[in-house]
Write a protein that holds these residues in place. Structure first.
Motif, mmCIF file in Angstrom:
data_model
loop_
_atom_site.group_PDB
_atom_site.id
_atom_site.type_symbol
_atom_site.label_atom_id
_atom_site.label_comp_id
_atom_site.label_asym_id
_atom_site.label_seq_id
_atom_site.Cartn_x
_atom_site.Cartn_y
_atom_site.Cartn_z
ATOM 1 N N LEU A 16 0.798 -1.293 0.164
ATOM 2 C CA LEU A 16 -0.040 -0.156 0.163
ATOM 3 C C LEU A 16 0.905 1.229 -0.204
ATOM 4 C CD1 LEU A 16 -2.607 -1.146 2.626
ATOM 5 C CD2 LEU A 16 -3.296 -0.503 0.070
ATOM 6 N N HIS A 19 2.006 1.580 -3.518
ATOM 7 C CA HIS A 19 0.765 2.210 -4.151
ATOM 8 C C HIS A 19 0.585 3.684 -4.047
ATOM 9 C CE1 HIS A 19 -3.489 3.306 -4.933
ATOM 10 N NE2 HIS A 19 -3.555 3.734 -3.732
ATOM 11 N N ALA A 20 0.647 4.341 -2.592
ATOM 12 C CA ALA A 20 0.739 5.743 -2.385
ATOM 13 C C ALA A 20 1.887 6.375 -3.089
ATOM 14 C CB ALA A 20 0.753 5.981 -1.058
ATOM 15 N N GLY A 71 -3.067 -0.630 -6.018
ATOM 16 C CA GLY A 71 -4.177 -0.432 -5.185
ATOM 17 C C GLY A 71 -5.385 -1.406 -5.422
ATOM 18 N N HIS A 87 -12.453 6.582 -1.556
ATOM 19 C CA HIS A 87 -11.226 6.400 -1.970
ATOM 20 C C HIS A 87 -11.082 5.660 -3.290
ATOM 21 C CE1 HIS A 87 -6.701 7.024 -1.905
ATOM 22 N NE2 HIS A 87 -6.652 5.645 -1.902
ATOM 23 N N GLN A 88 -11.522 4.329 -3.202
ATOM 24 C CA GLN A 88 -11.774 3.569 -4.381
ATOM 25 C C GLN A 88 -12.588 4.196 -5.574
ATOM 26 O OE1 GLN A 88 -12.904 -0.354 -3.549
ATOM 27 N NE2 GLN A 88 -11.604 -0.549 -1.827
ATOM 28 N N GLY A 91 -10.361 7.035 -7.120
ATOM 29 C CA GLY A 91 -9.321 6.468 -7.710
ATOM 30 C C GLY A 91 -9.931 6.016 -9.085
ATOM 31 N N GLN A 140 -7.747 13.148 -3.232
ATOM 32 C CA GLN A 140 -7.386 11.617 -3.368
ATOM 33 C C GLN A 140 -6.604 11.064 -2.363
ATOM 34 O OE1 GLN A 140 -9.185 9.041 -3.605
ATOM 35 N NE2 GLN A 140 -8.281 7.565 -4.835
ATOM 36 N N TYR A 143 -7.162 12.070 1.179
ATOM 37 C CA TYR A 143 -7.939 10.979 1.826
ATOM 38 C C TYR A 143 -7.191 9.681 2.130
ATOM 39 C CZ TYR A 143 -12.489 8.474 2.593
ATOM 40 O OH TYR A 143 -13.351 7.685 3.114
ATOM 41 N N GLY A 144 -6.381 9.226 1.255
ATOM 42 C CA GLY A 144 -5.483 8.190 1.390
ATOM 43 C C GLY A 144 -4.850 8.514 2.446
ATOM 44 N N GLU A 148 -7.973 6.442 4.528
ATOM 45 C CA GLU A 148 -7.929 5.271 3.941
ATOM 46 C C GLU A 148 -6.616 4.212 4.328
ATOM 47 O OE1 GLU A 148 -10.009 2.525 1.127
ATOM 48 O OE2 GLU A 148 -10.407 4.326 2.051
ATOM 49 N N TRP A 149 -5.660 4.967 4.778
ATOM 50 C CA TRP A 149 -4.542 4.076 5.480
ATOM 51 C C TRP A 149 -4.853 3.352 6.599
ATOM 52 C CZ3 TRP A 149 0.232 2.338 3.957
ATOM 53 C CH2 TRP A 149 1.048 1.708 5.097
#
Length: 214
Positions: A16, A19-20, A71, A87-88, A91, A140, A143-144, A148-149
């Protein structure tokens, strides 16, 4: 869950994190640089478009697609349903808008509409859409980092403040530089008018410095 700062990241956390990093690099570094290149150079040279194209397509695309795919893969490994949380969903929207922006940009460059005396409407759409993508990407990533994390990992490790500070710095830097770059609009519009009125000028959108007015 209590946080254990000295415990190494788990494999899914490392995935993850990658991904970030990829998505942040693609959306908040490469794409903004690609936007600023024409904003600052289009009134001085006709070579801005190849640079803009390489950054937005050849450099940004592999990073963005790799980050998005990672992700998507991570959500599946965590047993999360796809495209259900903000988040999804954001994305997916960002990916589709980015693809649309690429198609629109290539279309503007290679498909000319000679009946427009000034810049065609699709050029304005391209410019506005680009800014919408960058604004949405800033939300985004925020938020992640902030929501989201913890949701995806259970909060075993916190997002370091350095990552949050980097997000803020990248967002502020781009919008400040873009705002300053708007000072070149007046010169850009003057050049366009001169080209239109000149009997010897190159028609709009046919390879001049003012081509692809996004």
């Amino acid at each position: 869950m209590s946080q254990v700062p000295n415990l190494p990241l788990t494999s899914i956390e490392r995935q993850l994190k990658t991904h970030a990093i990829l998505c942040t690099t693609g959306f908040l570094i490469f794409l903004p640089v690609g936007v600023l290149v024409p904003r600052y150079t289009r009134t001085r040279t006709n070579r801005w478009f190849p640079v803009h194209l390489v950054i937005q397509l050849c450099i940004s695309a592999p990073v963005i697609f790799a980050g998005w795919a990672l992700g998507h893969k991570s959500a599946g490994q965590l047993g999360l349903p796809h495209f259900t949380d903000p988040h999804q969903k954001t994305g997916l929207a960002l990916l589709l808008l980015y693809i649309l922006q690429l198609v629109l940009g290539l279309g503007i460059h290679w498909v000319k509409f000679r009946w427009f005396a000034r810049r065609p409407p699709q050029n304005y759409v391209h410019a506005v859409l680009g800014l919408v993508i960058l604004a949405l990407a800033a939300y985004q990533v925020h938020y992640g980092l902030y929501t989201e994390w913890t949701f995806a990992t259970g909060g075993l490790h916190v997002v370091p403040d350095s990552a949050k500070h980097a997000w803020l710095a990248l967002v502020v830097m781009f919008w400040v530089l873009y705002g300053i770059g708007l000072a070149f609009l007046r010169l850009q519009f003057q050049q366009e008018k001169q080209m239109i009125r000149s009997d010897d000028g190159i028609p709009l959108g046919s390879g001049s410095t003012l081509e692809n007015r996004a």
